[in-house]
Design an enzyme around this catalytic site. Structure first.
Site, short mmCIF file in Angstrom:
data_model
loop_
_atom_site.label_atom_id
_atom_site.label_comp_id
_atom_site.label_asym_id
_atom_site.label_seq_id
_atom_site.Cartn_x
_atom_site.Cartn_y
_atom_site.Cartn_z
N ASP A 41 0.82 -1.22 0.00
CA ASP A 41 0.00 0.00 0.00
C ASP A 41 0.86 1.27 0.00
O ASP A 41 0.40 2.35 0.36
CB ASP A 41 -0.96 0.00 1.21
CG ASP A 41 -0.20 -0.09 2.52
OD1 ASP A 41 1.01 -0.41 2.50
OD2 ASP A 41 -0.82 0.16 3.57
N HIS A 244 22.85 10.27 -19.48
CA HIS A 244 21.83 10.27 -18.44
C HIS A 244 22.26 9.32 -17.31
O HIS A 244 21.53 8.43 -16.90
CB HIS A 244 20.45 9.88 -19.00
CG HIS A 244 19.82 10.99 -19.78
ND1 HIS A 244 18.68 10.82 -20.54
CD2 HIS A 244 20.15 12.29 -19.93
CE1 HIS A 244 18.36 11.97 -21.12
NE2 HIS A 244 19.24 12.87 -20.77
N ASP A 261 23.91 18.02 -13.47
CA ASP A 261 22.75 18.45 -14.25
C ASP A 261 21.55 18.33 -13.33
O ASP A 261 21.14 17.22 -12.98
CB ASP A 261 22.63 17.53 -15.48
CG ASP A 261 21.52 17.98 -16.43
OD1 ASP A 261 20.64 18.76 -16.03
OD2 ASP A 261 21.53 17.50 -17.59
N ASP A 272 16.72 23.89 -15.38
CA ASP A 272 17.50 22.76 -15.92
C ASP A 272 18.91 23.27 -16.20
O ASP A 272 19.20 23.72 -17.31
CB ASP A 272 16.83 22.24 -17.19
CG ASP A 272 17.61 21.08 -17.81
OD1 ASP A 272 18.57 20.59 -17.20
OD2 ASP A 272 17.23 20.66 -18.93
N HIS A 351 24.06 14.44 -28.35
CA HIS A 351 22.69 14.93 -28.09
C HIS A 351 22.44 16.27 -28.76
O HIS A 351 23.32 16.83 -29.41
CB HIS A 351 22.42 15.00 -26.58
CG HIS A 351 23.34 15.91 -25.82
ND1 HIS A 351 23.07 17.24 -25.63
CD2 HIS A 351 24.53 15.67 -25.18
CE1 HIS A 351 24.04 17.78 -24.91
NE2 HIS A 351 24.95 16.86 -24.63
N HIS A 355 16.23 21.87 -25.74
CA HIS A 355 14.84 21.39 -25.67
C HIS A 355 14.02 22.47 -25.00
O HIS A 355 14.54 23.29 -24.24
CB HIS A 355 14.76 20.06 -24.90
CG HIS A 355 15.38 20.09 -23.54
ND1 HIS A 355 14.77 20.65 -22.45
CD2 HIS A 355 16.59 19.65 -23.09
CE1 HIS A 355 15.55 20.53 -21.39
NE2 HIS A 355 16.67 19.94 -21.74
N HIS A 362 11.44 18.56 -20.37
CA HIS A 362 11.41 18.52 -21.83
C HIS A 362 9.98 18.93 -22.18
O HIS A 362 9.09 18.10 -22.26
CB HIS A 362 11.76 17.13 -22.38
CG HIS A 362 13.17 16.73 -22.02
ND1 HIS A 362 13.63 15.44 -22.11
CD2 HIS A 362 14.23 17.45 -21.57
CE1 HIS A 362 14.90 15.39 -21.71
NE2 HIS A 362 15.28 16.60 -21.38
N GLU A 385 22.63 23.84 -24.43
CA GLU A 385 23.48 22.90 -23.72
C GLU A 385 24.45 22.14 -24.62
O GLU A 385 24.30 20.95 -24.84
CB GLU A 385 22.63 21.92 -22.91
CG GLU A 385 21.46 21.29 -23.66
CD GLU A 385 20.66 20.34 -22.76
OE1 GLU A 385 21.28 19.52 -22.08
OE2 GLU A 385 19.42 20.41 -22.77
N TYR A 389 32.24 15.10 -24.74
CA TYR A 389 32.42 13.97 -23.82
C TYR A 389 33.46 13.03 -24.43
O TYR A 389 33.23 12.48 -25.51
CB TYR A 389 31.10 13.22 -23.63
CG TYR A 389 29.94 14.15 -23.37
CD1 TYR A 389 29.59 14.52 -22.08
CD2 TYR A 389 29.19 14.69 -24.43
CE1 TYR A 389 28.54 15.40 -21.83
CE2 TYR A 389 28.14 15.56 -24.20
CZ TYR A 389 27.82 15.91 -22.90
OH TYR A 389 26.77 16.78 -22.68
N ARG A 407 29.50 19.55 -19.99
CA ARG A 407 28.27 20.12 -20.54
C ARG A 407 28.01 21.41 -19.77
O ARG A 407 28.20 21.47 -18.56
CB ARG A 407 27.09 19.15 -20.40
CG ARG A 407 25.77 19.72 -20.92
CD ARG A 407 24.69 18.67 -21.18
NE ARG A 407 24.19 18.00 -20.01
CZ ARG A 407 24.46 16.74 -19.67
NH1 ARG A 407 25.27 16.01 -20.42
NH2 ARG A 407 23.95 16.21 -18.58
N GLU A 409 24.95 24.24 -19.44
CA GLU A 409 23.54 24.39 -19.83
C GLU A 409 22.89 25.54 -19.08
O GLU A 409 22.91 25.58 -17.85
CB GLU A 409 22.78 23.08 -19.50
CG GLU A 409 21.29 23.15 -19.76
CD GLU A 409 20.59 21.83 -19.48
OE1 GLU A 409 21.04 21.08 -18.59
OE2 GLU A 409 19.59 21.55 -20.17
MN LIG Z 1 18.54 19.86 -20.43
#
Ligand SMILES: [Mn+2]
Length: 449
Positions: A41, A244, A261, A272, A351, A355, A362, A385, A389, A407, A409
């Site tokens: 529960d 990610h 991030d 973000d 990437h 976005h 996103h 961003e 890498y 990165r 951003e």
């Molecule tokens: Mn982002």
């Protein structure tokens, strides 16, 4: 008694605006996000579906908005009934009367009456906006309701109620942020930025990624954020090469570059931000070169942003500039045009540059209209961003760059004359970072060997 998170008038205005984009005699059905069971529960932390919140401000599970602009009672909310026993366990419920008053809708029903009442609200309509395939249980409920609608339409010759996906409809409106929404987003960005600064100040070798993750959560919640806007990435050294990265459980090593991030969600708007910086407070020559290259690209792309510019132009420029950086750093070698043609930069930058950002990290809204990239408009908000890498096991890259992921951003709002960097207050210049890293009081005393 709880109160709505923000003034219910905001949601009525959003519905009134949406009505202008809906087909004549149409209806919109937006269900709450389903509750997810963790075990027995015990549920996962609940967050309302963004579209439901966007149009009602209502945060309870097991609720449904039905919006029929061309009717006497345009906004109907189905909600859980008040239930003293349940409330003893799980807390306050608005109930049928409370929800009607607090959320300024035109009528409310108990959620248990959905299958009986909803067909009546839909039977006379020409079109339904509803997004399928998010919640199988609700899809099944809707199938039953739509069968009932068809039966109610009888011999009218109208057959099934046609369905359009509601996501593009609502997404188009969410894409352009109102003044009020810009204010909320700015606040989310400010909280995110302040929390990043505290994390940077607390960074030093030997700390675990998870401890910095915890610190970020502490700092945003202390400032009024309800939660993170997405799963925070705290990635030291080669972990940053995983885009990610989810584990957040390694110790920061002296000599690593750390990538964080993370963003705060405030009133269902999220920041973000990504920052990358050396754990020990001093960039090595190679780390600095790679970092400065990415930073320069990021600044150049942000400078391009103004109404009329197209997304693909930002993306193409990012690719070209990152490729030039890779050539200059001798991470890639060869003919520029040939490398560009084969998208060689994607090995080190897999990437996109951007976005949409808003209530979802996103965020909704289309990139193209009728197959063509759409021009930027004032009120759009998105990330910029770029990154590079270099995997630790990349034998083709110069050794000094291996195991570094960078990165950078920021969150950019398009204004009528250009842009506003809403995360400007989060440091990213080399000197600013170097003086900030590890400069806080030692909050880890006694916890790290
Ligand atoms: Mn982002």
């Amino acid at each position: 008694m709880r109160k709505p998170l923000i003034d219910s008038q905001v949601f009525k205005q959003r519905r009134d605006l949406l009505a202008k984009s809906m087909e004549k005699n149409s209806a919109l059905v937006v269900p709450a996000h389903p509750e997810l069971i963790r075990n027995n529960d015990v549920h996962h932390p609940y967050r309302q579906s963004t579209n439901m919140f966007y149009l009602t401000g209502f945060e309870e599970a097991e609720s449904v908005l039905v919006f029929v602009p061309d009717s006497d009672k345009p906004a109907t909310l189905f909600v859980r009934k008040k239930d003293p026993l349940k409330e003893t366990w799980d807390g306050f419920l608005y109930g049928v009367d409370g929800a009607k008053e607090a959320f300024q809708v035109d009528q409310t029903f108990p959620i248990d009456d959905l299958e009986a009442e909803l067909p009546k609200l839909l039977a006379e309509r020409s079109l339904l906006y509803f997004s399928q395939n998010h919640d199988p249980d609700f899809d099944q409920t809707m199938n039953g309701i739509l069968k009932r609608v068809r039966a109610l339409r009888g011999r009218s010759g109208e057959g099934n109620l046609p369905i359009h996906d509601s996501y593009p409809l609502i997404g188009e409106q969410r894409l352009i942020k109102s003044e009020f929404e810009q204010g909320e987003l700015r606040k989310a960005c400010k909280i995110s930025s302040e929390a990043h600064i505290e994390v940077i100040k607390a960074t030093r070798p030997g700390i675990n990624e998870r401890a910095l993750h915890g610190l970020f959560i502490k700092e945003i919640m202390q400032r009024g954020a309800a939660r993170e806007g997405y799963g925070t990435i705290v990635a030291t050294g080669n972990n940053a090469v995983t885009l990610h990265y989810v584990f957040n459980d390694c110790d920061l090593q002296d000599g690593d570059v750390l990538l964080i991030d993370a963003g705060a969600e405030y009133h269902y708007y999220t920041g973000d931000i990504t920052r990358s910086y050396p754990v020990n407070g001093e960039f090595t020559g190679a780390q600095r070169d790679l970092y400065q290259a990415v930073l320069q690209v990021q600044k150049d792309i942000i400078e391009m942003i103004q109404p009329g510019v197209k997304f693909n132009e930002l993306q193409d420029q990012t690719y070209e500039k990152l490729l030039d950086a890779l050539l200059q750093l001798k991470i890639l070698k060869g003919d520029r045009e040939a490398l560009l043609k084969e998208n060689a930069q994607r090995k080190y930058y897999p990437h996109g540059v951007s976005h949409y950002l808003g209530s979802d990290v996103h965020d909704s809204g289309t990139r193209k209209v009728n197959g063509e990239f759409r021009p930027l408009e004032a009120g759009m908000c998105f990330t910029v961003e770029p990154g590079l890498y270099v995997a630790a096991n990349d034998e083709t890259a110069p050794a000094e760059f291996r195991g570094i992921g960078i990165r950078i951003e920021d969150n950019i709002l398009v204004t009528p004359t250009g842009h506003e960097n809403m995360t400007q207050s989060c440091p990213k210049e080399v000197d600013d970072l170097e003086s900030l890293i590890g400069s806080g009081s030692d909050i880890w005393a006694g916890t790290v060997s």
